[in-house]
Design a protein around this motif. Sequence first.
Motif, PDB file in Angstrom:
ATOM      1  N   ASP A   1       0.658  -1.023  -0.167  1.00 34.70           N
ATOM      2  CA  ASP A   1       0.180   0.172   0.024  1.00 34.70           C
ATOM      3  C   ASP A   1       0.874   1.560   0.174  1.00 34.70           C
ATOM      4  N   GLY A   2       0.456   2.424  -1.094  1.00 34.50           N
ATOM      5  CA  GLY A   2       0.885   3.570  -0.752  1.00 34.50           C
ATOM      6  C   GLY A   2       1.294   4.421   0.775  1.00 34.50           C
ATOM      7  N   VAL A   3       0.370   4.244   1.315  1.00 28.31           N
ATOM      8  CA  VAL A   3      -0.628   5.401   2.276  1.00 28.31           C
ATOM      9  C   VAL A   3       0.537   3.641   3.481  1.00 28.31           C
ATOM     10  N   ARG A   4       1.131   3.300   3.669  1.00 25.40           N
ATOM     11  CA  ARG A   4       2.023   2.473   4.951  1.00 25.40           C
ATOM     12  C   ARG A   4       3.657   2.922   4.791  1.00 25.40           C
ATOM     13  N   PRO A   5       4.206   4.139   4.747  1.00 25.59           N
ATOM     14  CA  PRO A   5       5.138   3.877   4.643  1.00 25.59           C
ATOM     15  C   PRO A   5       6.435   4.124   5.909  1.00 25.59           C
ATOM     16  N   LEU A   6       5.587   3.359   7.300  1.00 31.33           N
ATOM     17  CA  LEU A   6       5.988   3.565   7.933  1.00 31.33           C
ATOM     18  C   LEU A   6       6.867   1.325   8.857  1.00 31.33           C
ATOM     19  N   LEU A   7       7.132   0.624   7.105  1.00 38.07           N
ATOM     20  CA  LEU A   7       7.770  -0.238   6.786  1.00 38.07           C
ATOM     21  C   LEU A   7       9.439  -0.379   6.886  1.00 38.07           C
ATOM     22  N   ARG A   8       9.743  -1.460   8.048  1.00 39.55           N
ATOM     23  CA  ARG A   8      10.848  -1.968   8.142  1.00 39.55           C
ATOM     24  C   ARG A   8      11.841  -2.285   7.212  1.00 39.55           C
ATOM     25  N   PRO A   9      12.739  -1.959   6.424  1.00 42.51           N
ATOM     26  CA  PRO A   9      13.884  -2.747   6.080  1.00 42.51           C
ATOM     27  C   PRO A   9      13.446  -4.108   5.863  1.00 42.51           C
ATOM     28  N   GLU A  10      13.870  -4.733   7.167  1.00 39.22           N
ATOM     29  CA  GLU A  10      14.228  -5.597   7.758  1.00 39.22           C
ATOM     30  C   GLU A  10      12.676  -7.157   7.153  1.00 39.22           C
ATOM     31  N   THR A  11      11.590  -6.149   7.456  1.00 42.76           N
ATOM     32  CA  THR A  11      10.381  -6.578   6.774  1.00 42.76           C
ATOM     33  C   THR A  11      10.292  -7.738   5.901  1.00 42.76           C
ATOM     34  N   ILE A  12      11.232  -6.140   4.608  1.00 38.42           N
ATOM     35  CA  ILE A  12      11.176  -6.756   3.052  1.00 38.42           C
ATOM     36  C   ILE A  12      11.791  -7.883   3.428  1.00 38.42           C
ATOM     37  N   SER A  13      13.176  -7.717   3.465  1.00 38.06           N
ATOM     38  CA  SER A  13      14.006  -8.970   3.708  1.00 38.06           C
ATOM     39  C   SER A  13      13.449 -10.144   3.503  1.00 38.06           C
ATOM     40  N   ASP A  14      12.811 -10.524   5.191  1.00 39.54           N
ATOM     41  CA  ASP A  14      12.441 -11.409   5.335  1.00 39.54           C
ATOM     42  C   ASP A  14      10.681 -12.067   4.474  1.00 39.54           C
ATOM     43  N   CYS A  15      10.706 -11.103   4.208  1.00 37.21           N
ATOM     44  CA  CYS A  15       9.729 -11.277   2.585  1.00 37.21           C
ATOM     45  C   CYS A  15       9.913 -12.023   1.874  1.00 37.21           C
ATOM     46  N   ILE A  16      11.138 -10.751   1.154  1.00 40.98           N
ATOM     47  CA  ILE A  16      11.402 -11.815   0.007  1.00 40.98           C
ATOM     48  C   ILE A  16      12.807 -13.227   0.224  1.00 40.98           C
ATOM     49  N   ARG A  17      12.825 -13.625   1.717  1.00 44.24           N
ATOM     50  CA  ARG A  17      13.360 -15.090   1.775  1.00 44.24           C
ATOM     51  C   ARG A  17      12.001 -15.988   1.909  1.00 44.24           C
ATOM     52  N   SER A  18      10.900 -15.028   2.524  1.00 43.41           N
ATOM     53  CA  SER A  18       9.620 -16.117   1.949  1.00 43.41           C
ATOM     54  C   SER A  18       9.870 -16.814   0.609  1.00 43.41           C
ATOM     55  N   VAL A  19       8.950 -15.730  -0.513  1.00 45.03           N
ATOM     56  CA  VAL A  19       8.741 -16.000  -1.352  1.00 45.03           C
ATOM     57  C   VAL A  19       9.800 -17.256  -1.965  1.00 45.03           C
ATOM     58  N   GLN A  20      11.604 -17.015  -1.822  1.00 48.37           N
ATOM     59  CA  GLN A  20      12.150 -17.966  -2.322  1.00 48.37           C
ATOM     60  C   GLN A  20      12.410 -19.168  -2.121  1.00 48.37           C
ATOM     61  N   GLU A  21      11.966 -19.090  -0.513  1.00 41.91           N
ATOM     62  CA  GLU A  21      12.299 -20.362  -0.141  1.00 41.91           C
ATOM     63  C   GLU A  21      10.472 -21.249   0.029  1.00 41.91           C
ATOM     64  N   ARG A  22       9.321 -20.457   0.231  1.00 40.37           N
ATOM     65  CA  ARG A  22       8.438 -20.969   0.172  1.00 40.37           C
ATOM     66  C   ARG A  22       6.998 -20.450  -1.047  1.00 40.37           C
ATOM     67  N   GLY A  23       7.475 -19.808  -2.195  1.00 39.49           N
ATOM     68  CA  GLY A  23       6.439 -19.041  -2.462  1.00 39.49           C
ATOM     69  C   GLY A  23       5.574 -18.360  -2.321  1.00 39.49           C
ATOM     70  N   SER A  24       5.210 -17.694  -1.179  1.00 44.27           N
ATOM     71  CA  SER A  24       4.635 -16.564  -0.573  1.00 44.27           C
ATOM     72  C   SER A  24       5.366 -15.771   0.804  1.00 44.27           C
ATOM     73  N   ALA A  25       5.049 -14.545   1.140  1.00 44.88           N
ATOM     74  CA  ALA A  25       4.817 -14.169   2.126  1.00 44.88           C
ATOM     75  C   ALA A  25       3.489 -13.153   2.140  1.00 44.88           C
ATOM     76  N   ILE A  26       2.982 -13.356   3.508  1.00 39.81           N
ATOM     77  CA  ILE A  26       1.971 -12.759   4.059  1.00 39.81           C
ATOM     78  C   ILE A  26       2.530 -12.126   5.591  1.00 39.81           C
ATOM     79  N   THR A  27       2.626 -10.830   4.785  1.00 42.12           N
ATOM     80  CA  THR A  27       2.906  -9.147   6.305  1.00 42.12           C
ATOM     81  C   THR A  27       1.696  -9.726   7.512  1.00 42.12           C
ATOM     82  N   VAL A  28       2.040 -10.356   8.622  1.00 46.46           N
ATOM     83  CA  VAL A  28       0.903 -10.314   9.131  1.00 46.46           C
ATOM     84  C   VAL A  28       1.434  -9.708  11.071  1.00 46.46           C
ATOM     85  N   THR A  29       0.486  -9.235  11.884  1.00 42.03           N
ATOM     86  CA  THR A  29       0.740  -8.585  13.159  1.00 42.03           C
ATOM     87  C   THR A  29       0.453  -9.238  14.169  1.00 42.03           C
TER      88      THR A  29
END
Length: 238
Positions: A108-136
């Motif tokens: 979302d363009g209006v989620r500007p507080l995303l942490r770089p670490e979350t991006i890294s975790d998402c990329i790793r999850s897609v590479q290893e498992r095929g998807s990544a849904i960010t949750v809290t």
Amino acid sequence: MNCALIFAGGTGQRMNTKTRPKQFLELHGKPIIIYTIEVFENHPDIDAIVVVCLEDWIPFLRKKLIHYDIAKVIDVVPGGATGQESIRHGIDALMPHAGEDAAVLVHDGVRPLLRPETISDCIRSVQERGSAITVTPAIETIVQESGGMVTNVIERQACRLAKAPQCFKLTELEAAHRKAEADGLHDFIDSASMMRHYGHDLYTVEGSPENIKITTPSDFYIFRAFVDARENSQIFGL
């Protein structure tokens, strides 16, 4: 290759602003959408960015991309009649530039507080498992109701709030969009819902609580507080 598809097509009716859409509201002279894009621009593992934007605001955004020296945005495309159609426009813009194994992070363009670490975790999850849904984690009790009566109280420990980015292999997300169009389905609320409908396994990545979506005036004040706190920590070494 890792791509970001940033959706900035909303009109922001709940923000009660009559001057501009919420993604173009400014904090310290910088539009919210630029704060969001910069998180991906500055991440070393993101190779390309496409922004889906309200058509009338594309010239404004292009000027801001130049002003803030944004180099990874390869295209800005107009949104569609629905969020689903808008994301499809972004996918179409990415496909000629991405390889077979490219990952796409839909954000979302209006989620500007995303942490770089979350991006890294998402990329790793897609590479290893095929998807990544960010949750809290859910921090309040969630109930189901019907006709004003509570029908079920769901265990909080089993609940998560789905945020963004939602990440997949680009070719698989594109294929799901083609199936949805062929099936006449146009109202999926997000990419996760579509991918689950078409049988894909969805894996979660734990995100940070401050990854809020700026939808209301109070969200904007929270965003300002986080930005000011970060700036103060840099100035005073806190």
